[in-house]
Design a protein around this motif. Structure first.
Motif, PDB file in Angstrom:
ATOM      1  N   PHE A   1       0.844  -1.150   0.173  1.00  0.00           N
ATOM      2  CA  PHE A   1      -0.146  -0.024  -0.027  1.00  0.00           C
ATOM      3  C   PHE A   1       0.990   1.198  -0.079  1.00  0.00           C
ATOM      4  CE2 PHE A   1      -4.113  -2.183   1.582  1.00  0.00           C
ATOM      5  CZ  PHE A   1      -3.597  -3.273   1.673  1.00  0.00           C
TER       6      PHE A   1
ATOM      7  N   ARG B   1       0.416  -7.376  13.608  1.00  0.00           N
ATOM      8  CA  ARG B   1      -0.427  -8.099  13.166  1.00  0.00           C
ATOM      9  C   ARG B   1       0.235  -9.583  12.896  1.00  0.00           C
ATOM     10  NH1 ARG B   1      -5.148  -7.514  10.336  1.00  0.00           N
ATOM     11  NH2 ARG B   1      -5.420  -9.806  11.529  1.00  0.00           N
TER      12      ARG B   1
ATOM     13  N   ARG C   1       1.248 -13.024  13.053  1.00  0.00           N
ATOM     14  CA  ARG C   1       0.190 -14.389  13.551  1.00  0.00           C
ATOM     15  C   ARG C   1       0.487 -15.447  12.615  1.00  0.00           C
ATOM     16  NH1 ARG C   1      -1.940 -10.635   9.872  1.00  0.00           N
ATOM     17  NH2 ARG C   1      -3.621 -11.236   8.456  1.00  0.00           N
TER      18      ARG C   1
ATOM     19  N   ASP D   1      -0.019 -18.403  10.128  1.00  0.00           N
ATOM     20  CA  ASP D   1      -0.680 -18.468   8.826  1.00  0.00           C
ATOM     21  C   ASP D   1      -1.126 -19.798   8.447  1.00  0.00           C
ATOM     22  OD1 ASP D   1      -1.788 -18.988   6.409  1.00  0.00           O
ATOM     23  OD2 ASP D   1      -0.046 -17.916   5.148  1.00  0.00           O
TER      24      ASP D   1
ATOM     25  N   SER E   1      -2.551 -21.515   6.846  1.00  0.00           N
ATOM     26  CA  SER E   1      -3.121 -22.030   5.360  1.00  0.00           C
ATOM     27  C   SER E   1      -1.874 -22.828   4.832  1.00  0.00           C
ATOM     28  CB  SER E   1      -3.645 -20.958   4.533  1.00  0.00           C
ATOM     29  OG  SER E   1      -2.418 -19.940   4.089  1.00  0.00           O
TER      30      SER E   1
ATOM     31  N   VAL F   1      -3.963 -16.922  -0.817  1.00  0.00           N
ATOM     32  CA  VAL F   1      -3.488 -15.732   0.069  1.00  0.00           C
ATOM     33  C   VAL F   1      -4.182 -14.423  -0.400  1.00  0.00           C
ATOM     34  CG1 VAL F   1      -1.483 -14.482   0.995  1.00  0.00           C
ATOM     35  CG2 VAL F   1      -1.521 -16.878   0.615  1.00  0.00           C
TER      36      VAL F   1
ATOM     37  N   THR G   1      -5.007 -10.152   0.192  1.00  0.00           N
ATOM     38  CA  THR G   1      -5.050  -8.961   0.981  1.00  0.00           C
ATOM     39  C   THR G   1      -6.092  -7.984   0.509  1.00  0.00           C
ATOM     40  OG1 THR G   1      -2.630  -9.356   1.541  1.00  0.00           O
ATOM     41  CG2 THR G   1      -3.581  -6.939   1.531  1.00  0.00           C
ATOM     42  N   THR G   2      -6.944  -7.395   1.336  1.00  0.00           N
ATOM     43  CA  THR G   2      -7.913  -6.490   0.627  1.00  0.00           C
ATOM     44  C   THR G   2      -7.635  -5.216   0.916  1.00  0.00           C
ATOM     45  OG1 THR G   2      -9.207  -6.389   2.855  1.00  0.00           O
ATOM     46  CG2 THR G   2      -9.541  -8.261   1.299  1.00  0.00           C
ATOM     47  N   PHE G   3      -8.372  -4.123   0.033  1.00  0.00           N
ATOM     48  CA  PHE G   3      -8.161  -2.705   0.169  1.00  0.00           C
ATOM     49  C   PHE G   3      -9.618  -2.288   0.268  1.00  0.00           C
ATOM     50  CE2 PHE G   3      -3.834  -1.899  -1.464  1.00  0.00           C
ATOM     51  CZ  PHE G   3      -3.452  -3.088  -1.747  1.00  0.00           C
TER      52      PHE G   3
ATOM     53  N   PRO H   1      -5.057  -2.260   8.978  1.00  0.00           N
ATOM     54  CA  PRO H   1      -5.521  -3.674   8.827  1.00  0.00           C
ATOM     55  C   PRO H   1      -6.523  -4.130  10.015  1.00  0.00           C
ATOM     56  CG  PRO H   1      -3.339  -3.757   9.925  1.00  0.00           C
ATOM     57  CD  PRO H   1      -4.019  -2.016   9.789  1.00  0.00           C
TER      58      PRO H   1
ATOM     59  N   GLU I   1     -11.408 -11.258   8.258  1.00  0.00           N
ATOM     60  CA  GLU I   1     -10.779 -12.102   7.692  1.00  0.00           C
ATOM     61  C   GLU I   1     -10.946 -13.554   7.818  1.00  0.00           C
ATOM     62  OE1 GLU I   1      -6.846  -9.173   8.648  1.00  0.00           O
ATOM     63  OE2 GLU I   1      -7.088 -10.898  10.014  1.00  0.00           O
TER      64      GLU I   1
ATOM     65  N   CYS J   1      -5.800 -17.632   3.534  1.00  0.00           N
ATOM     66  CA  CYS J   1      -5.215 -16.580   4.617  1.00  0.00           C
ATOM     67  C   CYS J   1      -5.391 -15.406   4.241  1.00  0.00           C
ATOM     68  CB  CYS J   1      -3.790 -16.997   4.755  1.00  0.00           C
ATOM     69  SG  CYS J   1      -3.101 -15.909   6.087  1.00  0.00           S
ATOM     70  N   ALA J   2      -6.307 -14.378   4.853  1.00  0.00           N
ATOM     71  CA  ALA J   2      -6.537 -13.194   4.618  1.00  0.00           C
ATOM     72  C   ALA J   2      -6.089 -11.932   5.479  1.00  0.00           C
ATOM     73  CB  ALA J   2      -8.030 -13.156   4.565  1.00  0.00           C
ATOM     74  N   THR J   3      -5.653 -10.907   4.783  1.00  0.00           N
ATOM     75  CA  THR J   3      -5.423  -9.883   5.659  1.00  0.00           C
ATOM     76  C   THR J   3      -6.426  -8.717   5.029  1.00  0.00           C
ATOM     77  OG1 THR J   3      -3.146 -10.153   5.994  1.00  0.00           O
ATOM     78  CG2 THR J   3      -3.701  -8.088   6.231  1.00  0.00           C
TER      79      THR J   3
ATOM     80  N   VAL K   1      -7.848  -5.075   5.202  1.00  0.00           N
ATOM     81  CA  VAL K   1      -7.444  -3.571   5.538  1.00  0.00           C
ATOM     82  C   VAL K   1      -8.159  -2.380   4.903  1.00  0.00           C
ATOM     83  CG1 VAL K   1      -5.401  -1.963   4.803  1.00  0.00           C
ATOM     84  CG2 VAL K   1      -5.165  -4.390   4.921  1.00  0.00           C
TER      85      VAL K   1
ATOM     86  N   SER L   1     -11.135  -3.772  -3.396  1.00  0.00           N
ATOM     87  CA  SER L   1     -10.051  -4.445  -4.248  1.00  0.00           C
ATOM     88  C   SER L   1      -9.269  -5.415  -3.378  1.00  0.00           C
ATOM     89  CB  SER L   1      -8.822  -3.166  -4.853  1.00  0.00           C
ATOM     90  OG  SER L   1      -9.496  -2.088  -5.142  1.00  0.00           O
TER      91      SER L   1
ATOM     92  N   SER M   1      -5.779  -8.259  -3.789  1.00  0.00           N
ATOM     93  CA  SER M   1      -4.748  -8.759  -4.117  1.00  0.00           C
ATOM     94  C   SER M   1      -4.718 -10.364  -4.018  1.00  0.00           C
ATOM     95  CB  SER M   1      -3.586  -8.034  -3.808  1.00  0.00           C
ATOM     96  OG  SER M   1      -2.140  -8.619  -4.026  1.00  0.00           O
TER      97      SER M   1
ATOM     98  N   ASN N   1      -3.525 -14.120  -4.304  1.00  0.00           N
ATOM     99  CA  ASN N   1      -2.620 -15.056  -4.847  1.00  0.00           C
ATOM    100  C   ASN N   1      -3.117 -16.527  -4.487  1.00  0.00           C
ATOM    101  OD1 ASN N   1      -0.532 -12.715  -4.202  1.00  0.00           O
ATOM    102  ND2 ASN N   1       0.877 -14.194  -5.095  1.00  0.00           N
TER     103      ASN N   1
END
Lengths: 339, 339
Positions: free
Chosen positions: A157, A298, A300, A302, A304, B153, B155-157, B199, B213, B232-234, B236, B245, B247, B249
């Motif tokens: 970011f 954060r 932690r 994972d 997965s 995996v 990661t959110t926006f 986050p 998450e 696995c999520a983060t 944000v 949005s 990202s 993987n």
């Protein structure tokens, strides 16, 4: 030794990072004997503050480095490619913030907390890594040392200040345009950045990644001296002025607990663990802005993947990600009598 | 059959999502015979537009659902837990946007493009998944069907509209406060959201993840009917008004090329591939806002792992992520004579 001081030049002094280099030299009390501010011809006539005085900006020429012992470059790759070798030839040690020399195997690519040893015995040009790489390797090096890292998946970011002054101005202008009902204009970015985000930093390459993303892959390998480490990056611009944040998932070679990672990082140079989420304590860019620390939280497991860990890493992208890292390299050069 | 119409209620009609549900019912020409707008007592006296008329907001009571055939709920888990069973008991089919029933094994959790079959033959309460989950499973289902997905995996926006009207107002107010030199105040979020990101979405759990998450983990497994899929999520929060949005993987079970994924997704329901990065074409939230599509781009091989793929997924979080998905579920219920 304590009285020793150096004739220093800042190249690209009027840019966002160059300007900050001058400020960081002052803040961190780097032993500057004489300070030369260099920029392109169009900045002639400007002057910039250093220790309460206004210093004139001089035009960068091939003769600028005579008698200069240390030059901090932040004027883009083209300028570095042309002038860093000229400076080095004149006997000046160069710390270069551009990407020009980073992947050159003869050039050390240095984050002081991580691989100061790479400076060697007689450095001439030293490359400062990319901002996104710096904060990530500062946070991950202690884990790499403890158990080894097999793979990194990172999503960034990234603040507009990473692009420079004109991008800071673009975000400000777009926010004002929107609040006053004017049409939003774009000059720097391919999309509106105000209240938006886009996964596009640097040019796109044939493999579908951007230059910025591949910097995180290749620079991490070079800094860790680990060609085996796997990295996949997605780099994203967000409407933040200062401070890059990174969502980092890693797979370690041996098991390690989140608690142990927190302990190791708490004692690691340049790292501040901010990790009490129940109390709303985790790194945020507003908090990192203006500091030279890399904030990690954060942390932690994972679940997965085997030996998986996730964390959130934030630093001031133009300080630790650029200007401060360059000055910290200079401090080591001075301490080791390498300038 | 074409003339059949339904007596519909929207619960939480004055909220950001409830309001939009009314608008989406109109836009998508859902066959509404009668529309009842329900909210808490403090909204009495308000009225909201539907097809050019202003409809009064009525107080939600235990008697509200008499004669109602379909109720769209978006008033928080507490209201859903209390009133959805009452509505169901009265013979009304409920589409519930809260998290109250999502993980209840008796309740279908539905994204029409992904698992409409889960509605079964006699649904009474149907759960609408979390916004972040919906767009991710719409993008990944065609890949899951083609080659199977082992691990995600993400990661959110996430836009502030996901939190509701007060959060939209908070971002506006903070931006104005900053531009006018006033102190920034916070009411909704634990940190300033203007020009910042954090986050932290939903409460923190003992495993170090947030509720948001873990929704992405558990709802994805339920929707895909695949308890083995690893996620696995983060998550944000970013200073964007509309549009989440992500990202993403993934590691697939069998190899598949980025080109093939692009092909499959180009023909997938609800998905628009926006993937010509050289022309600066990739999904951005400003572009997704106002549409019911899930935009996917930056599709590329992730060489850091076997069978790895990376992509960028964007959708309007209160449309496809909430209101539109609920109305799309209602459309299937109507088409299948389930209401």
């Amino acid at each position: 030794m304590a009285e020793k001081s150096f004739r220093v030049a800042v190249v690209g002094a009027t840019g966002a990072v160059g300007n900050l280099m001058i400020q960081v030299l002052e803040e961190r009390s780097f032993p500057v004997g004489e300070l030369k501010l260099l920029a392109s011809a169009r900045s002639i006539g400007k002057s910039l503050p250093y220790k309460g005085r206004m210093l004139p900006v001089e035009e960068l020429t091939e003769k600028s480095f005579r008698g200069v012992q240390l030059a901090l470059f932040s004027a883009g790759s083209g300028v570095s490619r042309k002038f860093a070798p000229i400076a080095a030839e004149a006997g000046c040690v160069v710390v270069d913030n551009s990407s020009a020399f980073r992947m050159d195997p003869r050039i050390p690519l240095v984050v002081p907390e991580v691989n100061a040893h790479a400076l060697g015995d007689h450095p001439t040009i030293i490359a400062n890594p990319n901002c996104s790489t710096i904060q990530m390797v500062v946070a991950l090096k202690p884990i790499q040392d403890a158990v080894g890292i097999r793979r990194i998946v990172v999503t960034t970011f990234q603040a507009v200040s990473g692009t420079g002054k004109r991008a800071i101005e673009e975000l400000r202008r777009q926010v004002a345009d929107l609040s006053e009902g004017r049409e939003v204009t774009r000059e720097v970015y391919p999309h509106q950045i105000a209240f938006n985000c886009f996964p596009h930093i640097g040019a796109f390459l044939d493999n579908g990644f951007t230059e910025e993303e591949m910097k995180m892959v290749n620079e991490t390998r070079k800094i860790f001296e680990d060609p085996e480490i796997q990295v996949c990056a997605t780099t994203v611009r967000v409407p933040v002025y200062f401070g890059h944040s990174e969502s980092v998932n890693i797979e370690t070679r041996a098991p390690i607990s989140a608690e142990r990672v927190r302990e190791i990082l708490s004692g690691a140079p340049g790292v501040i663990v901010v990790d009490d989420p129940g109390q709303h304590r985790y790194p945020v860019p507003l908090q990192a802005a203006g500091t030279d620390d890399t904030l990690v939280g954060r942390i932690r497991m994972d679940p997965s993947v085997e030996n998986g860990l996730a964390m959130w890493v934030v630093a001031d992208n133009i300080r630790k990600g650029a200007a401060s890292n360059a000055v910290q390299i200079a401090e080591i050069l001075a301490a080791r009598n390498l300038i």
